[in-house]
Design a protein around this motif. Sequence first.
Motif, PDB file in Angstrom:
ATOM      1  N   LYS A   1      40.021  84.671  12.433  1.00 18.74           N
ATOM      2  CA  LYS A   1      40.850  83.789  13.247  1.00 18.74           C
ATOM      3  C   LYS A   1      41.986  84.520  13.968  1.00 18.74           C
ATOM      4  O   LYS A   1      42.223  84.268  15.161  1.00 18.74           O
ATOM      5  CB  LYS A   1      41.357  82.622  12.395  1.00 18.74           C
TER       6      LYS A   1
ATOM      7  N   ASP B   1      37.576  70.889  17.481  1.00 14.97           N
ATOM      8  CA  ASP B   1      38.032  69.508  17.306  1.00 14.97           C
ATOM      9  C   ASP B   1      38.593  69.252  15.911  1.00 14.97           C
ATOM     10  O   ASP B   1      39.152  68.185  15.659  1.00 14.97           O
ATOM     11  CB  ASP B   1      36.868  68.535  17.550  1.00 14.97           C
ATOM     12  N   ASP B   2      38.426  70.205  15.007  1.00 18.78           N
ATOM     13  CA  ASP B   2      38.868  70.016  13.620  1.00 18.78           C
ATOM     14  C   ASP B   2      40.191  70.725  13.358  1.00 18.78           C
ATOM     15  O   ASP B   2      40.285  71.611  12.506  1.00 18.78           O
ATOM     16  CB  ASP B   2      37.791  70.527  12.658  1.00 18.78           C
ATOM     17  N   VAL B   3      41.203  70.358  14.123  1.00 23.19           N
ATOM     18  CA  VAL B   3      42.512  70.999  13.983  1.00 23.19           C
ATOM     19  C   VAL B   3      43.211  70.446  12.733  1.00 23.19           C
ATOM     20  O   VAL B   3      43.457  69.238  12.638  1.00 23.19           O
ATOM     21  CB  VAL B   3      43.386  70.746  15.226  1.00 23.19           C
ATOM     22  N   PRO B   4      43.525  71.295  11.755  1.00 23.55           N
ATOM     23  CA  PRO B   4      44.177  70.809  10.532  1.00 23.55           C
ATOM     24  C   PRO B   4      45.644  70.469  10.773  1.00 23.55           C
ATOM     25  O   PRO B   4      46.241  70.899  11.762  1.00 23.55           O
ATOM     26  CB  PRO B   4      44.035  71.997   9.574  1.00 23.55           C
ATOM     27  N   ARG B   5      46.212  69.706   9.879  1.00 22.09           N
ATOM     28  CA  ARG B   5      47.631  69.348  10.013  1.00 22.09           C
ATOM     29  C   ARG B   5      48.531  70.578   9.951  1.00 22.09           C
ATOM     30  O   ARG B   5      49.608  70.599  10.538  1.00 22.09           O
ATOM     31  CB  ARG B   5      48.024  68.366   8.903  1.00 22.09           C
ATOM     32  N   SER B   6      48.088  71.589   9.251  1.00 16.08           N
ATOM     33  CA  SER B   6      48.888  72.811   9.094  1.00 16.08           C
ATOM     34  C   SER B   6      48.661  73.805  10.220  1.00 16.08           C
ATOM     35  O   SER B   6      49.092  74.964  10.138  1.00 16.08           O
ATOM     36  CB  SER B   6      48.532  73.485   7.761  1.00 16.08           C
ATOM     37  N   ALA B   7      47.991  73.389  11.308  1.00 13.21           N
ATOM     38  CA  ALA B   7      47.584  74.332  12.355  1.00 13.21           C
ATOM     39  C   ALA B   7      48.766  75.066  12.975  1.00 13.21           C
ATOM     40  O   ALA B   7      48.703  76.278  13.197  1.00 13.21           O
ATOM     41  CB  ALA B   7      46.803  73.593  13.433  1.00 13.21           C
TER      42      ALA B   7
ATOM     43  N   THR C   1      50.006  77.669  10.570  1.00 15.79           N
ATOM     44  CA  THR C   1      48.994  78.716  10.406  1.00 15.79           C
ATOM     45  C   THR C   1      48.931  79.602  11.642  1.00 15.79           C
ATOM     46  O   THR C   1      48.805  80.830  11.531  1.00 15.79           O
ATOM     47  CB  THR C   1      47.611  78.090  10.142  1.00 15.79           C
TER      48      THR C   1
ATOM     49  N   MET D   1      44.943  76.616  19.550  1.00 19.24           N
ATOM     50  CA  MET D   1      44.424  75.767  18.472  1.00 19.24           C
ATOM     51  C   MET D   1      42.981  75.352  18.740  1.00 19.24           C
ATOM     52  O   MET D   1      42.143  75.361  17.834  1.00 19.24           O
ATOM     53  CB  MET D   1      45.309  74.525  18.314  1.00 19.24           C
TER      54      MET D   1
ATOM     55  N   TRP E   1      40.118  76.290  16.096  1.00 20.75           N
ATOM     56  CA  TRP E   1      39.624  75.186  15.257  1.00 20.75           C
ATOM     57  C   TRP E   1      38.745  74.164  15.984  1.00 20.75           C
ATOM     58  O   TRP E   1      38.192  73.271  15.329  1.00 20.75           O
ATOM     59  CB  TRP E   1      40.804  74.466  14.618  1.00 20.75           C
TER      60      TRP E   1
END
Length: 270
Positions: free
Chosen positions: A24, A52-58, A61, A46, A50
């Motif tokens: 990444k 379409d699956d962007v995490p809340r912590s993106a 991170t 982002m 990631w």
Amino acid sequence: MEVNVLGPLAVEEQGASIVPSARKPRQVLALLALHADKVVTVPMLMEEVWGDDVPRSAATTLQTYILQLRRLISAALAGDPGRQAKDVLVTQHGGYLLEVRPGRNDAEEFHRLAAAGRHAFDAGQDRRASELLGRGLDLWRGPALVDVPVGRVAELEVLGLEETRRGVLERRIEADLRLGRHRELLGELRVLTTRFPLDENLCMQQMLALYRSGNAWRALEAFHALRRTLNRDLGLEPSMRVQRLQQAILRGDPGLDVGPDASSFDRVVA
């Protein structure tokens, strides 16, 4: 900073690589390198990493990935007290910018040479066009970012680069045909038409090179090979331009011969 994306990703500062091994952070650097000297927004980064699956912590991170890259840059800048990592990987409003000195970015240099070569080609300066376009093509060390698992943002950039490369290659071959270098092109065109069997422009260039080399029958074979492939794969016939070239070869049209008027061939197939 030196950036190379026309092949394996290579980003160096003072001769030291700053390309991370982790996937990444490598994707982040690749996108920044593709847009060298331009701001890459946080949403773009982002989406690249990631999808379409962007995490809340993106956001956190992503900042960690930027920090990792800056640590690599800092290590490379150890002998240059006048510069810091933040001067190279710059934080801008809403994103980040990788600063690269002029002439140290292979994609930018490729586009410069391609534009200059196209201008020379359009002006009828075929020898200069062939030289400039050839120099641009020589910058490529393989498929763009061949060693990076690109996301959908970088994928579009890579596709654009590869399409431009194909166009430059065909224009350089056309300039060489105008210069009467048909025999020298035969091996290259054989490889290219095998690799891209549906490309009509490459097939036409191969047909013309074969005809001018005294192999009219092989030129006609190339036409029929294209026709079979188009019929089998797409249910199509060759375009009228290709068919007109076939007919010109059958009648030995003098407009196909090498001469001072480079537009004669275009009139034959127009």
